[in-house]
Structures are given as structure tokens and as C-alpha cells.
Design a protein around this motif. Structure first.
Motif, short mmCIF file in Angstrom:
data_model
loop_
_atom_site.label_atom_id
_atom_site.label_comp_id
_atom_site.label_asym_id
_atom_site.label_seq_id
_atom_site.Cartn_x
_atom_site.Cartn_y
_atom_site.Cartn_z
N HIS A 184 -17.56 -1.04 12.45
CA HIS A 184 -16.39 -1.05 11.59
C HIS A 184 -15.32 -0.17 12.22
CE1 HIS A 184 -13.96 -1.21 8.03
NE2 HIS A 184 -13.99 0.08 7.89
N VAL A 185 -14.14 -0.72 12.42
CA VAL A 185 -13.05 0.02 13.03
C VAL A 185 -12.15 0.59 11.94
CG1 VAL A 185 -11.05 -0.12 14.54
CG2 VAL A 185 -13.10 -1.48 15.04
N GLN A 186 -11.93 1.87 12.01
CA GLN A 186 -11.11 2.51 10.99
C GLN A 186 -10.26 3.61 11.59
OE1 GLN A 186 -13.29 4.44 7.80
NE2 GLN A 186 -11.72 3.87 6.31
N LEU A 187 -9.01 3.66 11.19
CA LEU A 187 -8.08 4.71 11.57
C LEU A 187 -7.37 5.16 10.30
CD1 LEU A 187 -6.54 2.93 14.69
CD2 LEU A 187 -8.06 4.91 14.77
N VAL A 188 -7.47 6.44 9.99
CA VAL A 188 -6.87 6.96 8.76
C VAL A 188 -6.00 8.16 9.09
CG1 VAL A 188 -7.28 7.88 6.47
CG2 VAL A 188 -8.84 6.17 7.41
N GLU A 189 -4.70 8.00 8.85
CA GLU A 189 -3.74 9.07 9.13
C GLU A 189 -3.60 10.01 7.93
OE1 GLU A 189 -1.97 5.19 10.89
OE2 GLU A 189 -3.01 5.84 9.06
N SER A 190 -3.22 11.24 8.23
CA SER A 190 -2.89 12.22 7.20
C SER A 190 -1.95 13.26 7.80
CB SER A 190 -4.15 12.89 6.67
OG SER A 190 -4.82 13.60 7.70
N GLY A 191 -1.37 14.08 6.92
CA GLY A 191 -0.55 15.18 7.40
C GLY A 191 0.94 14.98 7.29
N GLY A 192 1.36 13.80 6.86
CA GLY A 192 2.79 13.57 6.69
C GLY A 192 3.35 14.37 5.53
N GLY A 193 4.66 14.36 5.42
CA GLY A 193 5.30 15.08 4.33
C GLY A 193 6.79 15.18 4.53
N SER A 194 7.42 15.97 3.69
CA SER A 194 8.86 16.20 3.76
C SER A 194 9.12 17.61 4.25
CB SER A 194 9.49 16.00 2.38
OG SER A 194 9.34 14.67 1.95
N VAL A 195 9.91 17.73 5.30
CA VAL A 195 10.22 19.04 5.88
C VAL A 195 11.70 19.12 6.20
CG1 VAL A 195 7.92 19.37 6.86
CG2 VAL A 195 9.73 18.30 8.23
N GLN A 196 12.16 20.34 6.39
CA GLN A 196 13.55 20.55 6.78
C GLN A 196 13.66 20.48 8.31
OE1 GLN A 196 14.84 24.23 4.97
NE2 GLN A 196 15.50 23.13 3.12
N GLU A 197 14.85 20.13 8.74
CA GLU A 197 15.13 20.04 10.17
C GLU A 197 14.75 21.33 10.88
OE1 GLU A 197 19.16 18.99 10.96
OE2 GLU A 197 18.85 18.75 13.12
N GLY A 198 14.10 21.18 12.02
CA GLY A 198 13.69 22.32 12.81
C GLY A 198 12.26 22.77 12.55
N ASN A 199 11.70 22.31 11.46
CA ASN A 199 10.32 22.69 11.13
C ASN A 199 9.31 21.83 11.88
OD1 ASN A 199 11.33 24.65 9.50
ND2 ASN A 199 10.62 23.76 7.57
#
Length: 120
Positions: free
Chosen positions: A1-16
Motif C-alpha cells: 500500500h502506497v501512502q504519503l501523508v503531509e503535515s506541518g502547514g499553517g499560516s505564518v508571517q513573512e520572514g518566518n
């Protein structure tokens, strides 16, 4: 079974900074090519970075020097450390795995569902 699960995204201010993670099934993780792509509404998915099984890395010109791709074999995880984020980096980011194509790089076969990054 092939699986790829992303995480860690979000909203940040420029430069962060943000670090995206991709948990892969063993089969996907053992692909020759692992990479990150991004897409904004109404536009095609674009290449961001890749790392091959021999450790070679490649980056889109606009992220070179700001983003770092890496992987952890013990955890079957792919990472994208994003520094100095800009509003133009706002997109849905996708993890991908694929096979080597001689003379042409990677043939991307497997995709995750994506994680949203918003920079304001």
C-alpha cells in the motif's frame, strides 16, 4: 500500500519559517525520487525540491538558499524546511515519490493530499 501523508502547514508571517513533514509508507519511501511540489488555485502544480536515494538534492530557483529538503530513513519521513518565507510561497504543498528516468530525472507516481501554507 502506497501512502504519503503531509503535515506541518499553517499560516505564518513573512520572514518566518515552517517545516513540512511527509510520512511515507516503506514502499513509497524507497522510491528513487522523493520530492515536494506546490500549487495555487488556477495554476499548475510546480516543482519545489527533490532528493534522490543517493542524496542528491535539487531546488526550484526561487527557493534555493531558503528551503532545505531532507529525509529520515529510520522514520520513513521526508521534510521540507522553509526559511525566509514570502507571500509568493503561499500554496498547497504536496509530497511525491517516483522512479528514476534516465536522462530526464524523475517520473512522479505517488502523491499525498497536500498541506496548506499561507504567508502574509
Amino acid at each position: 500500500h502506497v501512502q504519503l501523508v503531509e503535515s506541518g502547514g499553517g499560516s505564518v508571517q513573512e520572514g518566518n519559517s515552517l517545516t513540512l513533514s511527509c510520512k511515507a509508507s516503506r514502499y513509497a519511501y524507497n522510491s528513487y525520487c522523493l520530492g515536494w511540489f506546490r500549487q495555487t488555485p488556477g495554476n499548475e502544480r510546480e516543482f519545489v525540491s527533490r532528493i534522490t536515494s543517493d542524496g542528491s538534492t535539487t531546488y526550484k530557483n526561487s527557493v534555493e538558499g531558503r528551503f532545505v529538503i531532507s529525509k529520515d530513513t529510520a522514520k520513513n519521513k521526508l521534510y521540507l524546511q522553509m526559511n525566509g518565507l514570502k507571500p509568493d510561497d503561499t500554496a498547497m504543498y504536496f509530497c511525491a515519490a517516483g522512479d528514476r528516468v534516465l536522462g530526464a530525472g524523475c517520473a512522479w507516481k505517488y502523491w499525498g493530499q497536500g498541506t496548506q501554507v499561507t504567508v502574509s
